[in-house]
Motif scaffolding. Structure first.
Motif, mmCIF file in Angstrom:
data_model
loop_
_atom_site.group_PDB
_atom_site.id
_atom_site.type_symbol
_atom_site.label_atom_id
_atom_site.label_comp_id
_atom_site.label_asym_id
_atom_site.label_seq_id
_atom_site.Cartn_x
_atom_site.Cartn_y
_atom_site.Cartn_z
ATOM 1 N N UNK A 180 8.833 3.881 -3.175
ATOM 2 C CA UNK A 180 8.847 3.965 -1.713
ATOM 3 C C UNK A 180 7.505 4.438 -1.159
ATOM 4 N N UNK A 181 6.698 5.118 -1.987
ATOM 5 C CA UNK A 181 5.389 5.573 -1.527
ATOM 6 C C UNK A 181 4.467 4.403 -1.184
ATOM 7 N N UNK A 182 4.703 3.273 -1.834
ATOM 8 C CA UNK A 182 3.891 2.077 -1.616
ATOM 9 C C UNK A 182 4.615 1.074 -0.720
ATOM 10 N N UNK A 183 5.912 0.942 -0.926
ATOM 11 C CA UNK A 183 6.682 -0.093 -0.224
ATOM 12 C C UNK A 183 6.704 0.143 1.284
ATOM 13 N N UNK A 184 6.975 1.359 1.709
ATOM 14 C CA UNK A 184 7.124 1.631 3.146
ATOM 15 C C UNK A 184 5.828 1.402 3.939
ATOM 16 N N UNK A 185 4.665 1.884 3.454
ATOM 17 C CA UNK A 185 3.435 1.556 4.195
ATOM 18 C C UNK A 185 3.148 0.059 4.235
ATOM 19 N N UNK A 186 3.444 -0.646 3.139
ATOM 20 C CA UNK A 186 3.242 -2.101 3.121
ATOM 21 C C UNK A 186 4.159 -2.796 4.125
ATOM 22 N N UNK A 187 5.402 -2.322 4.220
ATOM 23 C CA UNK A 187 6.328 -2.883 5.201
ATOM 24 C C UNK A 187 5.821 -2.628 6.619
ATOM 25 N N UNK A 188 5.264 -1.459 6.852
ATOM 26 C CA UNK A 188 4.735 -1.127 8.179
ATOM 27 C C UNK A 188 3.599 -2.070 8.558
ATOM 28 N N UNK A 189 2.672 -2.291 7.629
ATOM 29 C CA UNK A 189 1.552 -3.201 7.905
ATOM 30 C C UNK A 189 2.057 -4.615 8.144
ATOM 31 N N UNK A 190 2.986 -5.065 7.303
ATOM 32 C CA UNK A 190 3.515 -6.424 7.430
ATOM 33 C C UNK A 190 4.270 -6.611 8.735
ATOM 34 N N UNK A 191 5.051 -5.600 9.125
ATOM 35 C CA UNK A 191 5.832 -5.692 10.365
ATOM 36 C C UNK A 191 4.927 -5.782 11.581
ATOM 37 N N UNK A 192 3.884 -4.958 11.601
ATOM 38 C CA UNK A 192 2.942 -4.989 12.722
ATOM 39 C C UNK A 192 2.256 -6.349 12.811
ATOM 40 N N UNK A 193 1.795 -6.857 11.677
ATOM 41 C CA UNK A 193 1.087 -8.142 11.663
ATOM 42 C C UNK A 193 2.019 -9.280 12.065
ATOM 43 N N UNK A 194 3.248 -9.263 11.544
ATOM 44 C CA UNK A 194 4.218 -10.306 11.889
ATOM 45 C C UNK A 194 4.554 -10.271 13.376
#
Length: 213
Positions: A180-194
């Motif tokens: 989760x230390x990696x997954x959640x920040x990646x989801x945040x970046x992806x959500x913003x970009x999408x």
């Protein structure tokens, strides 16, 4: 809970600096693009040459070189993004300006003796807002990804400023045990970009409808 707090605080950081960097790049690219597209000849040739020189370098490499030379700080990241993004914006604005400047209402304004600055900012600029709004949303997403990439490479916002890319970099060593230390920040970046991409698509459709009318 600590991860959620850092992601929320990091969202504020990413949005503020991405928006600031993109707006600054647009201010520079817009002004020089209008001048080059309207003035033509030598002014256009010189400005286009300088823009092409900057664009000849790979964007990410250019970011890294600038940050390494001037150091990593919020202001320097804004400077790096502005320097790298402004030439591309310049080319878009220049092309639109050349097209709009050839239309009858601009020629009529010239015949009436309107000043160059009035023609640029009153007659031409409003006709560029549709395509530029779409590009702004897309470029804002690219800038957020860039800030995240610089943070992942250790060249982003310095601690203790929360940075989504920096969080991924910090958590990758423990990714197997605590994914989760990696997954959640990646989801945040992806959500913003999408979200910004979907907004750009919506603005593009609105712009297409206006042009048909």
């Amino acid at each position: 809970m600590a991860i959620l707090s850092r992601i929320i605080w990091g969202a504020q950081t990413v949005v503020i600096y991405s928006t600031l960097a993109t707006l600054t790049a647009y201010l520079i690219g817009l002004c020089f693009g209008l001048i080059a597209g309207y003035a033509g000849r030598r002014t256009d040739a010189v400005l286009s040459f300088l823009a092409n020189v900057v664009l000849s370098f790979p964007v990410l490499v250019l970011y890294i070189v600038i940050i390494v030379v001037i150091g990593a700080s919020p202001l320097n990241i804004v400077i790096a993004v502005t320097f790298s993004s402004a030439p591309a914006i310049f080319r878009i604005v220049r092309a639109i300006t050349i097209d709009v400047a050839s239309r009858d209402f601009v020629k009529a304004a010239i015949t009436q003796g309107e000043s160059t600055w009035r023609i640029l900012f009153v007659d031409i600029l409003p006709n560029t807002t549709g395509p530029l709004a779409v590009d702004f949303c897309l470029r804002l997403g690219y800038t957020a990804i860039t800030i995240g990439t610089l943070g992942f490479l250790g060249l982003g916002l310095p601690p203790p400023t929360p940075d989504w890319g920096g969080m991924v970099n910090e958590g990758r060593a423990m990714a197997i045990a605590f994914p989760h230390l990696v997954i959640f920040p990646c989801i945040a970046i992806s959500t913003l970009t999408l979200g910004l991409s979907l907004l750009a698509d919506g603005l593009r459709e609105v712009n297409d409808v206006k042009e048909r009318q």
